[in-house]
Motif scaffolding. Structure first.
Motif, PDB file in Angstrom:
ATOM      1  N   HIS A  50       0.842  -1.202   0.000  1.00 30.73           N
ATOM      2  CA  HIS A  50       0.000   0.000   0.000  1.00 30.73           C
ATOM      3  C   HIS A  50       0.877   1.253   0.000  1.00 30.73           C
ATOM      4  O   HIS A  50       0.589   2.206  -0.715  1.00 30.73           O
ATOM      5  N   ASP A  51       1.955   1.214   0.781  1.00 29.10           N
ATOM      6  CA  ASP A  51       2.880   2.361   0.772  1.00 29.10           C
ATOM      7  C   ASP A  51       3.390   2.598  -0.649  1.00 29.10           C
ATOM      8  O   ASP A  51       3.414   3.717  -1.144  1.00 29.10           O
ATOM      9  N   ARG A  52       3.796   1.508  -1.294  1.00 28.64           N
ATOM     10  CA  ARG A  52       4.338   1.652  -2.657  1.00 28.64           C
ATOM     11  C   ARG A  52       3.271   2.150  -3.619  1.00 28.64           C
ATOM     12  O   ARG A  52       3.560   2.939  -4.515  1.00 28.64           O
ATOM     13  N   SER A  53       2.036   1.673  -3.433  1.00 33.07           N
ATOM     14  CA  SER A  53       0.948   2.144  -4.305  1.00 33.07           C
ATOM     15  C   SER A  53       0.810   3.659  -4.155  1.00 33.07           C
ATOM     16  O   SER A  53       0.641   4.381  -5.140  1.00 33.07           O
ATOM     17  N   TYR A  54       0.880   4.139  -2.911  1.00 32.83           N
ATOM     18  CA  TYR A  54       0.747   5.585  -2.683  1.00 32.83           C
ATOM     19  C   TYR A  54       1.894   6.360  -3.322  1.00 32.83           C
ATOM     20  O   TYR A  54       1.690   7.428  -3.895  1.00 32.83           O
ATOM     21  N   VAL A  55       3.107   5.821  -3.210  1.00 25.40           N
ATOM     22  CA  VAL A  55       4.255   6.514  -3.814  1.00 25.40           C
ATOM     23  C   VAL A  55       3.998   6.683  -5.309  1.00 25.40           C
ATOM     24  O   VAL A  55       4.191   7.762  -5.882  1.00 25.40           O
ATOM     25  N   GLU A  56       3.534   5.610  -5.944  1.00 27.87           N
ATOM     26  CA  GLU A  56       3.291   5.658  -7.391  1.00 27.87           C
ATOM     27  C   GLU A  56       2.171   6.642  -7.719  1.00 27.87           C
ATOM     28  O   GLU A  56       2.272   7.435  -8.650  1.00 27.87           O
ATOM     29  N   ILE A  57       1.091   6.588  -6.947  1.00 28.21           N
ATOM     30  CA  ILE A  57      -0.053   7.475  -7.211  1.00 28.21           C
ATOM     31  C   ILE A  57       0.368   8.930  -7.074  1.00 28.21           C
ATOM     32  O   ILE A  57       0.082   9.775  -7.923  1.00 28.21           O
ATOM     33  N   LEU A  58       1.103   9.234  -6.005  1.00 26.21           N
ATOM     34  CA  LEU A  58       1.483  10.625  -5.758  1.00 26.21           C
ATOM     35  C   LEU A  58       2.481  11.128  -6.799  1.00 26.21           C
ATOM     36  O   LEU A  58       2.596  12.328  -7.027  1.00 26.21           O
ATOM     37  N   ALA A  59       3.178  10.174  -7.445  1.00 24.42           N
ATOM     38  CA  ALA A  59       4.114  10.569  -8.505  1.00 24.42           C
ATOM     39  C   ALA A  59       3.399  10.629  -9.857  1.00 24.42           C
ATOM     40  O   ALA A  59       4.049  10.769 -10.902  1.00 24.42           O
ATOM     41  N   GLY A  60       2.069  10.450  -9.847  1.00 19.27           N
ATOM     42  CA  GLY A  60       1.310  10.537 -11.099  1.00 19.27           C
ATOM     43  C   GLY A  60       1.334   9.250 -11.909  1.00 19.27           C
ATOM     44  O   GLY A  60       0.990   9.229 -13.078  1.00 19.27           O
ATOM     45  N   ARG A  61       1.729   8.130 -11.242  1.00 18.73           N
ATOM     46  CA  ARG A  61       1.807   6.862 -11.970  1.00 18.73           C
ATOM     47  C   ARG A  61       0.803   5.842 -11.430  1.00 18.73           C
ATOM     48  O   ARG A  61       1.029   4.636 -11.464  1.00 18.73           O
ATOM     49  N   GLY A  62      -0.311   6.343 -10.888  1.00 15.40           N
ATOM     50  CA  GLY A  62      -1.316   5.429 -10.332  1.00 15.40           C
ATOM     51  C   GLY A  62      -2.025   4.658 -11.428  1.00 15.40           C
ATOM     52  O   GLY A  62      -2.029   5.063 -12.589  1.00 15.40           O
ATOM     53  N   PHE A  63      -2.629   3.518 -11.065  1.00 10.79           N
ATOM     54  CA  PHE A  63      -3.421   2.761 -12.031  1.00 10.79           C
ATOM     55  C   PHE A  63      -4.817   3.372 -12.079  1.00 10.79           C
ATOM     56  O   PHE A  63      -5.482   3.515 -11.060  1.00 10.79           O
TER      57      PHE A  63
END
Ligand code: NAD
Length: 313
Positions: A268-281
């Motif tokens: 979940h932490d990694r998912s948030y990092v990706e989302i906040l960097a604009g790379r969310g699914f």
């Protein structure tokens, strides 16, 4: 630093979102749940506002939206029961925030279309949690399949037994209208993962579907998959059950076991990092998995055949 609100704060998965908000250096300002068992908030964000009535939560979020001195909610994390996700995502976007929604993002593919319209109207984005896509073993398998570019299909067997007690069928999770049923609620992670690794879905056959288990056959561009899912402890292989194990997970590709028992804790932490960097699914990335589970839900089980999972034998 981004400001967050959270819907469904008293549930099982909500603390992982609180943890991820904190781990990514952001702030939870407001939380909502009709159930007030939310003491866990104190471990993460003791100053967060909390509401048990949606209308008061809505008023608070709207007051922040209109405030001239900042404090607007940037993201709404959604951890409510599955059938409420689309409504809660609409609320998030109309409140000027992006959404981070738990799986399955919606129960049916046509819900995606309506949400895409609201994304366009508001300029805000829906992100989903598909954490298996970020698991190192799954990334490695996807890379291997892409590298090998085989002309023949991989033979995949997937079994996942995650035992649940009697409470499960009494809760929203056991109610097909609310959770989508076991293939949707538990299987969607795996069906998304299979599509992510093996490409386009070509065929979807159901062999078994009831309240506690489901099984079938899926064919993708690059794989033939026999799958079995259950929440019934009796489906844990006897030798393991006798040692006290209540969970069994096995994915084989051409007979080789994919080892991915570890590596789950911080996804979940990694998912948030990706989302906040604009790379969310986003929504489109979920479409195949949502189509898959909706078809399984609506599918009439066929007689078992050579493509049935061996657990059905
Ligand atoms: P849960 O039943 O433990 O929690 C759901 C929460 O939503 C409860 O606190 C409930 O009071 C609240 N709720 C009920 N009605 C509501 C409403 N109208 N508005 C706001 N909140 C409401 O369930 P859970 O296991 O935490 O699952 C929540 C979501 O997370 C589901 O979508 C589920 O599929 C997903 N989930 C994801 C993972 C994962 O690995 N990514 C794991 C478990 C659950």
């Amino acid at each position: 630093m981004k400001n967050f609100a959270l819907i469904g704060a008293a549930g099982y998965i909500a603390p992982r979102h609180m943890q991820a908000i904190k781990a990514t250096g952001n702030m939870l300002l407001a939380a909502f749940d009709p159930n007030d068992s939310v003491g866990i908030i104190d471990s993460h964000f003791p100053n967060a506002d909390f509401f048990t009535e949606f209308e008061r939560f809505d008023r608070h979020v709207d007051m922040r939206r209109r405030a001239r001195n900042g404090g607007q909610i940037d993201y709404v994390a959604i951890c409510s029961p599955n059938y409420l996700h689309d409504s809660h995502m609409r609320f998030a976007l109309r409140s000027g925030a992006h959404a981070i929604c738990e799986k399955p993002v919606v129960l049916n593919p046509w819900n995606i279309d309506g949400l895409e319209e609201i994304e366009q109207e508001t300029g805000r984005k829906i992100n989903t949690i598909l954490q298996l896509r970020l698991h190192p073993a799954i990334i490695a398998l996807r890379d291997k399949v892409a590298r090998e570019r085989r002309s023949t299909k991989y033979e995949v067997e997937l079994a996942y037994v995650t035992s649940r007690g009697h409470w499960y069928l009494q809760s929203w999770k056991g109610d097909q209208k609310k959770s989508g049923g076991i293939a949707t609620n538990i299987g969607v992670h795996f069906f998304d993962m299979l599509h992510h690794i093996f490409g386009k879905l070509q065929s979807n056959v159901v062999h078994l579907s009831n309240d506690t288990k489901a099984a079938g056959y899926l064919e993708y561009e690059h794989a033939r998959v026999r799958w079995f899912l259950s929440v019934d402890v009796e489906d844990v292989p006897a030798a393991l059950r006798d040692t006290g194990l209540r969970t069994y997970r096995s994915i084989t590709v051409d007979g080789d076991e994919i080892e991915f028992s570890g590596g789950f804790t911080d996804l979940h932490d990694r998912s948030y990092v990706e989302i906040l960097a604009g790379r969310g699914f986003g929504l489109e990335e979920c479409r195949t998995a949502i189509e898959t589970v909706a078809a399984i839900r609506g599918g009439k089980p066929m007689s078992r055949d050579v493509d049935s999972h061996p657990f059905l034998a």
